[in-house]
Design a protein around this motif. Structure first.
Motif, mmCIF file in Angstrom:
data_model
loop_
_atom_site.group_PDB
_atom_site.id
_atom_site.type_symbol
_atom_site.label_atom_id
_atom_site.label_comp_id
_atom_site.label_asym_id
_atom_site.label_seq_id
_atom_site.Cartn_x
_atom_site.Cartn_y
_atom_site.Cartn_z
ATOM 1 N N CYS A 88 0.739 -1.125 -0.034
ATOM 2 C CA CYS A 88 0.031 -0.099 0.219
ATOM 3 C C CYS A 88 0.735 1.454 0.229
ATOM 4 O O CYS A 88 1.787 1.309 0.872
ATOM 5 N N GLY A 89 0.513 2.143 -0.840
ATOM 6 C CA GLY A 89 1.160 3.518 -0.891
ATOM 7 C C GLY A 89 0.151 4.612 -1.001
ATOM 8 O O GLY A 89 -1.008 4.414 -1.224
ATOM 9 N N ASP A 90 0.729 5.780 -1.042
ATOM 10 C CA ASP A 90 -0.297 7.096 -1.115
ATOM 11 C C ASP A 90 -1.090 7.378 -2.123
ATOM 12 O O ASP A 90 -2.293 7.121 -2.299
ATOM 13 N N THR A 91 -0.443 7.055 -3.531
ATOM 14 C CA THR A 91 -1.015 7.223 -4.797
ATOM 15 C C THR A 91 -0.635 6.044 -5.724
ATOM 16 O O THR A 91 0.420 5.720 -5.650
ATOM 17 N N PHE A 92 -1.317 5.830 -6.836
ATOM 18 C CA PHE A 92 -0.801 4.896 -7.801
ATOM 19 C C PHE A 92 0.538 5.438 -8.467
ATOM 20 O O PHE A 92 1.313 4.867 -8.719
ATOM 21 N N HIS A 94 2.365 8.075 -7.469
ATOM 22 C CA HIS A 94 3.657 8.481 -6.869
ATOM 23 C C HIS A 94 4.051 7.086 -5.979
ATOM 24 O O HIS A 94 5.151 6.652 -5.973
ATOM 25 N N GLY A 95 3.357 6.851 -5.098
ATOM 26 C CA GLY A 95 3.575 5.709 -4.235
ATOM 27 C C GLY A 95 4.178 4.296 -4.812
ATOM 28 O O GLY A 95 4.642 3.742 -4.419
ATOM 29 N N ILE A 96 2.964 4.128 -5.769
ATOM 30 C CA ILE A 96 3.175 2.437 -6.325
ATOM 31 C C ILE A 96 4.081 2.634 -7.550
ATOM 32 O O ILE A 96 5.300 1.967 -7.583
ATOM 33 N N GLU A 97 3.890 3.487 -8.307
ATOM 34 C CA GLU A 97 4.689 3.489 -9.851
ATOM 35 C C GLU A 97 5.907 3.944 -9.627
ATOM 36 O O GLU A 97 6.989 3.567 -10.324
ATOM 37 N N ILE A 100 7.266 2.219 -4.861
ATOM 38 C CA ILE A 100 7.055 0.672 -4.492
ATOM 39 C C ILE A 100 7.627 -0.221 -5.533
ATOM 40 O O ILE A 100 8.476 -1.066 -5.558
ATOM 41 N N VAL A 101 7.113 -0.187 -6.700
ATOM 42 C CA VAL A 101 7.242 -1.039 -7.815
ATOM 43 C C VAL A 101 8.893 -0.942 -8.270
ATOM 44 O O VAL A 101 9.375 -2.047 -8.458
ATOM 45 N N PRO A 102 9.461 0.202 -8.399
ATOM 46 C CA PRO A 102 10.457 -0.014 -8.593
ATOM 47 C C PRO A 102 11.808 -0.751 -7.763
ATOM 48 O O PRO A 102 12.817 -1.332 -8.055
ATOM 49 N N GLU A 103 11.334 -0.446 -6.474
ATOM 50 C CA GLU A 103 12.326 -1.169 -5.352
ATOM 51 C C GLU A 103 12.064 -2.673 -5.490
ATOM 52 O O GLU A 103 12.776 -3.369 -5.194
ATOM 53 N N LEU A 104 10.703 -3.034 -5.705
ATOM 54 C CA LEU A 104 10.515 -4.468 -5.860
ATOM 55 C C LEU A 104 11.227 -4.976 -7.270
ATOM 56 O O LEU A 104 11.682 -6.240 -6.920
ATOM 57 N N CYS A 105 11.174 -4.557 -8.213
ATOM 58 C CA CYS A 105 11.812 -4.977 -9.512
ATOM 59 C C CYS A 105 13.116 -4.843 -9.460
ATOM 60 O O CYS A 105 13.847 -5.617 -10.113
ATOM 61 N N SER A 106 13.949 -3.984 -8.423
ATOM 62 C CA SER A 106 15.361 -3.837 -8.312
ATOM 63 C C SER A 106 15.775 -5.285 -7.871
ATOM 64 O O SER A 106 16.995 -5.447 -7.723
ATOM 65 N N MET A 107 14.920 -5.921 -7.122
ATOM 66 C CA MET A 107 15.406 -7.501 -6.403
ATOM 67 C C MET A 107 15.224 -8.661 -7.310
ATOM 68 O O MET A 107 15.282 -9.520 -6.681
ATOM 69 N N LEU A 108 14.540 -8.156 -8.451
ATOM 70 C CA LEU A 108 13.999 -9.459 -9.066
ATOM 71 C C LEU A 108 14.623 -9.303 -10.549
ATOM 72 O O LEU A 108 14.864 -8.418 -11.184
ATOM 73 N N HIS A 109 14.786 -10.739 -11.321
ATOM 74 C CA HIS A 109 15.341 -10.841 -12.468
ATOM 75 C C HIS A 109 14.001 -10.437 -13.319
ATOM 76 O O HIS A 109 12.852 -10.843 -13.009
ATOM 77 N N ASP A 151 -1.718 -12.797 3.258
ATOM 78 C CA ASP A 151 -0.842 -13.395 4.134
ATOM 79 C C ASP A 151 0.132 -12.049 4.571
ATOM 80 O O ASP A 151 0.640 -12.461 5.709
ATOM 81 N N MET A 152 0.136 -11.098 4.081
ATOM 82 C CA MET A 152 1.075 -9.868 4.438
ATOM 83 C C MET A 152 0.436 -8.699 3.898
ATOM 84 O O MET A 152 -0.024 -8.427 2.736
ATOM 85 N N VAL A 153 0.737 -7.513 4.679
ATOM 86 C CA VAL A 153 0.419 -6.188 4.374
ATOM 87 C C VAL A 153 1.488 -5.487 4.426
ATOM 88 O O VAL A 153 2.062 -5.331 5.700
ATOM 89 N N TRP A 154 2.004 -4.583 3.470
ATOM 90 C CA TRP A 154 3.007 -3.606 3.738
ATOM 91 C C TRP A 154 2.766 -2.300 3.491
ATOM 92 O O TRP A 154 1.930 -1.789 2.361
ATOM 93 N N PHE A 155 2.627 -1.489 4.600
ATOM 94 C CA PHE A 155 2.286 -0.199 4.290
ATOM 95 C C PHE A 155 3.551 0.722 4.219
ATOM 96 O O PHE A 155 4.450 0.786 4.977
ATOM 97 N N ASP A 156 3.766 1.462 2.922
ATOM 98 C CA ASP A 156 4.778 2.395 2.747
ATOM 99 C C ASP A 156 4.640 3.732 2.734
ATOM 100 O O ASP A 156 3.769 4.310 2.072
ATOM 101 N N GLU A 157 4.946 4.539 3.995
ATOM 102 C CA GLU A 157 4.429 5.370 4.369
ATOM 103 C C GLU A 157 3.145 5.355 5.261
ATOM 104 O O GLU A 157 2.550 4.353 5.112
ATOM 105 N N GLU A 158 2.745 6.374 6.192
ATOM 106 C CA GLU A 158 1.776 6.291 7.093
ATOM 107 C C GLU A 158 0.403 6.105 6.420
ATOM 108 O O GLU A 158 0.013 6.912 5.626
#
Length: 326
Positions: A88-92, A94-97, A100-109, A151-158
């Motif tokens: 979860c992030g503030d908006t799609f 800013h927060g997601i696109e 969050i998504v770039p950080e996730l993709c940086s850890m995956l091939h 199974d899990m929820v991640w809040f990025d920023e409050e």
């Protein structure tokens, strides 16, 4: 479903050698490692800007989904495939696109994931199996956060309090986990009492970790000075130190954690013990246990916070704490 751990370990070594799983190159800093090593069902990394909070959250998500510990890179024995994780992030936009998504993709091939932005999801195939990441935002209607078991929820920023509560319900049947990564730049908000202070209570299911900007080994002093240059005092508290502060300024602006927070020590029996209480019913009751040395130095040695409890009940608990420990 049973898994062959020896076979999985061998496959993991192949993934590491061939750089097919960039997550295995993640090397957490000390405060990130503490966050990852905790076994609490709800963990928060509440700290300054630019300390790697989001990358720590992304590592936790990838590790939980793939069954590989983010700090040790060992296989998690309680892992199961096809987990559903919500980020979860503030908006799609800013927060997601953008975050969050770039950080996730940086850890995956690229071969490991399929991102579908219009469907607000990412399907991931790790070395042990598949899992899915859903994306939700704080500006969506609350019903968008309802529905599926998670199974899990991640809040990025409050998150807003109602969004937090709705997502927490999605975890009950699965005995799921909550992780949060944030800078307290909105001042004294609901997370201060319900998360930060609650984590200090004995037996709490929450644990909070933090770090100041200067603790980030990847930031040079010149960069830190540049980032801090245009911050107001109250913004400095949250942005550089990662601490909660009133937006009108710190109640005690002279407070410095490097000076005023010390290692725990045994309080001598002949020292005076005092208790200061701020009672509340709708608002929380807070109490500090103070130890006063013979040379009149005052040490805060215990904290107590409680909500929706009568004055008499609070007094009984505080009295028990003082009699038991001092």
């Amino acid at each position: 479903m049973k898994f062959d751990f020896i076979e999985e370990l061998e496959q993991l070594q192949v993934e590491r050698k061939n750089s097919l799983f960039p997550f295995l190159a993640y090397d957490p800093q000390d405060y990130q490692r503490d966050f990852h090593m905790s076994r609490c069902p709800e963990r928060w990394l509440i700290g300054a800007n630019q300390i790697g909070k989001t990358i720590g959250g992304a590592a936790e998500v990838i590790g939980f989904g793939t069954g590989v510990h983010p700090a040790t890179h060992e296989l998690l024995p309680d892992w199961k495939p096809n987990r559903i994780i919500r980020a979860c992030g503030d908006t799609f936009q800013h927060g997601i696109e953008e975050i969050i998504v770039p950080e996730l993709c940086s850890m995956l091939h690229p071969s490991q994931y399929e991102y579908a932005p219009l469907k607000h999801k990412m399907d991931v195939k790790g070395p042990r199996g598949k899992f899915r990441i859903q994306f939700r935002t704080y500006d969506q209607e609350l019903k968008a956060h309802a529905g599926q078991r998670l199974d899990m929820v991640w809040f990025d920023e409050e998150p807003p309090r109602d969004v937090y509560a709705e997502n927490r319900k999605r975890l009950i049947r699965q005995h799921g986990k909550i992780i949060g990564t944030m800078t307290p730049d909105s001042g004294i908000t609901w997370t201060y009492q319900d998360v930060f202070m609650d984590a200090k209570n004995k037996g709490s299911s929450r644990e909070v970790f933090g770090a100041e900007m200067i603790e980030n080994d990847y930031l040079r002093l010149e960069q830190i000075k540049l980032l801090m240059k245009d911050l107001a005092p109250e913004e400095l508290a949250a942005g550089a130190q990662g601490i909660y502060a009133s937006l009108t300024g710190l109640v005690y602006p002279e407070f410095n954690r490097n000076v005023h927070i010390i290692e725990p020590f045994a309080v001598a029996r002949h020292w005076n013990i005092c208790v200061g209480i701020d009672h509340g019913l709708n608002n929380p009751t807070a109490a500090l246990v103070l130890a006063i040395s013979p040379d009149d130095a005052v040490y805060v040695v215990r904290e107590y916070v409680s909500t929706s409890r009568a004055a008499y009940d609070n007094a009984c608990v505080i009295k028990e704490i003082v009699e038991r420990e001092f």
